[in-house]
Write a protein that holds these residues in place. Structure first.
Motif, short mmCIF file in Angstrom:
data_model
loop_
_atom_site.label_atom_id
_atom_site.label_comp_id
_atom_site.label_asym_id
_atom_site.label_seq_id
_atom_site.Cartn_x
_atom_site.Cartn_y
_atom_site.Cartn_z
N GLY A 137 93.69 41.62 70.58
CA GLY A 137 94.24 40.91 69.43
C GLY A 137 95.18 41.80 68.64
O GLY A 137 96.27 41.39 68.24
N LEU A 138 94.72 43.04 68.39
CA LEU A 138 95.56 44.00 67.66
C LEU A 138 96.87 44.26 68.42
O LEU A 138 97.95 44.22 67.83
N ALA A 139 96.73 44.50 69.72
CA ALA A 139 97.91 44.79 70.55
C ALA A 139 98.88 43.61 70.51
O ALA A 139 100.10 43.81 70.34
N ALA A 140 98.34 42.40 70.59
CA ALA A 140 99.19 41.21 70.57
C ALA A 140 99.90 41.10 69.22
O ALA A 140 101.09 40.79 69.14
N GLY A 141 99.14 41.40 68.14
CA GLY A 141 99.71 41.34 66.80
C GLY A 141 100.86 42.33 66.63
O GLY A 141 101.89 42.00 66.04
N TRP A 142 100.67 43.54 67.14
CA TRP A 142 101.73 44.56 67.03
C TRP A 142 102.97 44.14 67.83
O TRP A 142 104.09 44.32 67.40
N MET A 143 102.70 43.58 69.00
CA MET A 143 103.81 43.22 69.87
C MET A 143 104.71 42.14 69.25
O MET A 143 105.91 42.12 69.48
N ILE A 144 104.08 41.25 68.47
CA ILE A 144 104.91 40.17 67.90
C ILE A 144 105.33 40.49 66.46
O ILE A 144 105.86 39.62 65.76
N HIS A 145 105.04 41.74 66.07
CA HIS A 145 105.50 42.24 64.75
C HIS A 145 105.06 41.34 63.60
O HIS A 145 105.89 40.83 62.84
N ILE A 146 103.76 41.15 63.48
CA ILE A 146 103.23 40.38 62.34
C ILE A 146 103.41 41.24 61.09
O ILE A 146 103.07 42.42 61.09
N PRO A 147 103.87 40.65 60.01
CA PRO A 147 104.05 41.45 58.78
C PRO A 147 102.74 41.65 58.01
O PRO A 147 101.76 40.93 58.26
N GLY A 148 102.72 42.58 57.10
CA GLY A 148 101.59 42.76 56.18
C GLY A 148 100.48 43.64 56.73
O GLY A 148 99.32 43.47 56.36
N TRP A 149 100.81 44.59 57.61
CA TRP A 149 99.78 45.46 58.20
C TRP A 149 99.17 46.38 57.16
O TRP A 149 99.86 46.92 56.30
N SER A 150 97.89 46.55 57.25
CA SER A 150 97.20 47.50 56.38
C SER A 150 96.04 48.09 57.19
O SER A 150 95.22 47.35 57.75
N GLY A 151 95.99 49.40 57.23
CA GLY A 151 94.92 50.09 57.96
C GLY A 151 93.56 49.73 57.40
O GLY A 151 92.60 49.50 58.13
#
Lengths: 258, 308
Positions: free
Chosen positions: A139-153
């Motif tokens: 899920g994380l990898a997919a999210g990064w690949m499609i450049h979802i905005p609003g990332w927070s560690g």
């Protein structure tokens, strides 16, 4: 101690050599990719109008196509898919001994039947946690690949924690499925049981009693219906789990296994 | 001598079905006990009870004098078993299936797997998955699992099922050797009477859940009926002639004359003389001994006669 280690090795070998193991991994991987695909479509509204049903589903995200919304979706999916997927895993681990008629081979051995049941439950837990990790990681990898905005560690860590808690709460329901697999002597009765709990859960939740129904509690923790869990929900869940463990152990020990 | 395997009024009901009724058996060290019965007679039920896989309705079974129960795991350390329909984990190879048993039986000697594979002539199939094995090799794998730990007791339900004639002989010799050389006590159930008569030292006959008779194989010869079978051109006249001479004569299903009685069996030449002098020379004259099959059918009442 040696008995449980041997039994664990044996159970893990059966899982590693099974066809169902890679199938569940693929299934959970696909679900994560599918979630990523949904949010990708939701991010690109021009695609929504061109994509019929899938577009409608993806449109649920509305304006929110950021990481918080995506993590929220992953948590909901963990509760729902976990219930079905983990139930299926448990059904296979216990039910296959009956379906493949290998049960009698492991009953008159120097190792206790309780040890065999416990090792099966431990392997179930490990398998289900592995599927949860795959679900989240893909899920994380997919999210990064499609450049979802609003990332927070921090948000990612909190979401990971929540996904693991939901997974553990769902895993607590596995022993009762193990009991039905043993009692029903195969895969079908426990799978049927899981389906019945899913349907019943929706009705009970509609009545506002979901927090008292064990099979709704993991989803409610994930915030599916925006409800909050009280301590009684956790007590009910633990009681259900313990009843499942005791029931399965007792069934293996006292029931005729012919 | 102490009984190694014993059942005491062992009884099992499934609802109204009396699968096993009041069976008391005692088997001593090194004995091969053949358990004979028709399908559904209660053989497999007895074996499942002996292994603690099902629980008795009444009575009990004992191994080494210790009561069999599902919780008494230490009992199974020296027991090997094979159930009627042998199943192994289909996706695992022969050696992996045996590795499972080795681990669960806590056998430290890793070479025991190769040794058992060689003993059961499974070498060419060592890395073959169980689901791809022939019926005979599935059975051999089942026997390998039973023998892996060199048990003192073997409980085998129809062990030669699916084996070819050479395999049957090979397993028979193996079991005989285990009993005679190594003192292994063997409980073997079968409906193949010829196999049991060649292998067992004692035979128990079970019918409709009841143990109806136990016989030493040595005694079998005395218990089985012997009769003089003869044929002539004029059977009616020959029968009358022999009846006149005090013989008990009947006509078999095949239309041959059958003469019973110790005198006829011991001195068939007297009967030949009588018939020749009466102008009814026999075309066939032979002493036939009842086989186990016939004896068994008589014992369970399928054909006439009393075995007592």
């Amino acid at each position: 101690m040696k008995g449980i280690l041997s039994a664990l090795w044996v159970e893990s070998l059966k899982v590693r050599r099974s066809r169902i193991f890679p199938i569940t991994i693929l299934g959970f991987t696909f679900m994560s990719i599918f979630m990523g695909l949904l949010i990708f479509i939701a991010k690109n509204p021009e695609l929504v109008s061109r994509l019929g049903l899938l577009g409608t589903k993806a449109n649920f995200f509305g304006e929110q196509t950021d990481w918080p919304a995506y993590f929220n979706l992953l948590m909901q999916i963990t509760g729902m898919i976990g219930l079905i997927g983990f139930g299926f895993v448990t059904s296979w681990i216990f039910g296959r001994e009956y379906s493949d008629r290998t049960i009698k081979d492991i009953l008159a051995l120097p190792v206790s039947r309780h040890v065999i049941v416990l090792s099966k439950l431990i392997v179930t837990v490990v398998w289900c946690l592995l599927l949860t990790l795959i679900l989240f990681a893909v899920g994380l990898a997919a999210g990064w690949m499609i450049h979802i905005p609003g990332w927070s560690g921090e948000l990612a860590l909190q979401s990971f924690y929540n996904v693991i808690v939901i997974s553990v709460l769902t895993i607590l329901l596995c022993p009762i499925v193990a009991f039905f697999a043993s009692y029903g002597r195969g895969y079908l009765p426990p799978v049927g049981f899981v389906i019945v709990t899913l349907i019943t859960g929706q009705f009970i939740n509609a009545l506002g009693l979901g927090q008292f129904f064990p099979w709704m509690i993991p989803s409610l923790y994930g915030g599916a219906e925006g409800q909050h869990l009280e301590i009684i929900s956790y007590v009910i869940l633990c009681f259900t789990s313990i009843a499942g463990v005791i029931g399965t152990l007792a069934w293996w020990r006292f029931a005729d296994q012919n | 001598m102490e009984s190694i395997i014993r059942t005491d009024h062992l009884t099992k009901y499934y609802g109204k079905v009396h699968a096993l009724n009041d069976a008391s058996i005692s088997i001593k060290r090194g004995e091969i006990y053949g358990f004979l019965g028709l399908n559904g007679a209660g053989k497999s039920t007895t074996i499942l009870l002996l292994l603690g896989i099902i629980h008795p309705t009444a009575g009990a079974s004992f191994l080494y004098g210790k009561k069999v129960s599902a919780g008494n795991n230490s009992l199974w350390k020296n027991v090997g078993y094979l159930l009627e329909r042998q199943y192994s984990y289909p996706e695992l190879t022969v050696s992996e299936n045996l590795e499972i048993i080795r681990r669960l039986r806590n056998i430290s000697d890793k070479k025991s797997i190769d040794a058992t594979i060689a003993r059961l002539k499974l070498n060419p199939y060592k890395e073959v998955r169980a689901k791809n094995l022939s019926l005979g090799n599935v059975q051999r794998l089942g026997l390998a699992k039973a023998l892996l730990h060199n048990p003192d007791i073997l409980i085998l339900d129809e062990p030669v099922n699916g084996l070819d004639p050479a395999g049957i002989v090979e397993i028979r010799e193996l079991l005989k050797d285990l009993a005679s050389t190594h003192g292994v006590t063997i409980f073997i159930s079968s409906h193949i009477l010829g196999e049991i008569s060649r292998l067992a030292t004692r035979i128990g006959i079970i019918h409709q859940g009841r143990l109806i008779q136990e016989i030493d194989t040595n005694e079998l010869e005395n218990l089985c009926r012997k009769r003089l079978v003869l044929d002539t051109d004029n059977k009616k006249a020959a029968r009358l002639k022999l009846l006149e001479n005090g013989y008990s004569v009947s006509v078999s299903r095949e239309g041959l004359l059958e003469v019973e009685g110790a005198d006829a069996i011991r001195h068939p030449e007297n009967i030949a003389n009588i018939l020749v002098y009466a102008g009814l020379p026999p075309k066939l004259l032979k002493v036939e001994e009842e086989n186990l099959e016939s004896y068994f059918l008589r014992a369970i009442g399928v054909i006439g006669g009393d075995v007592k």
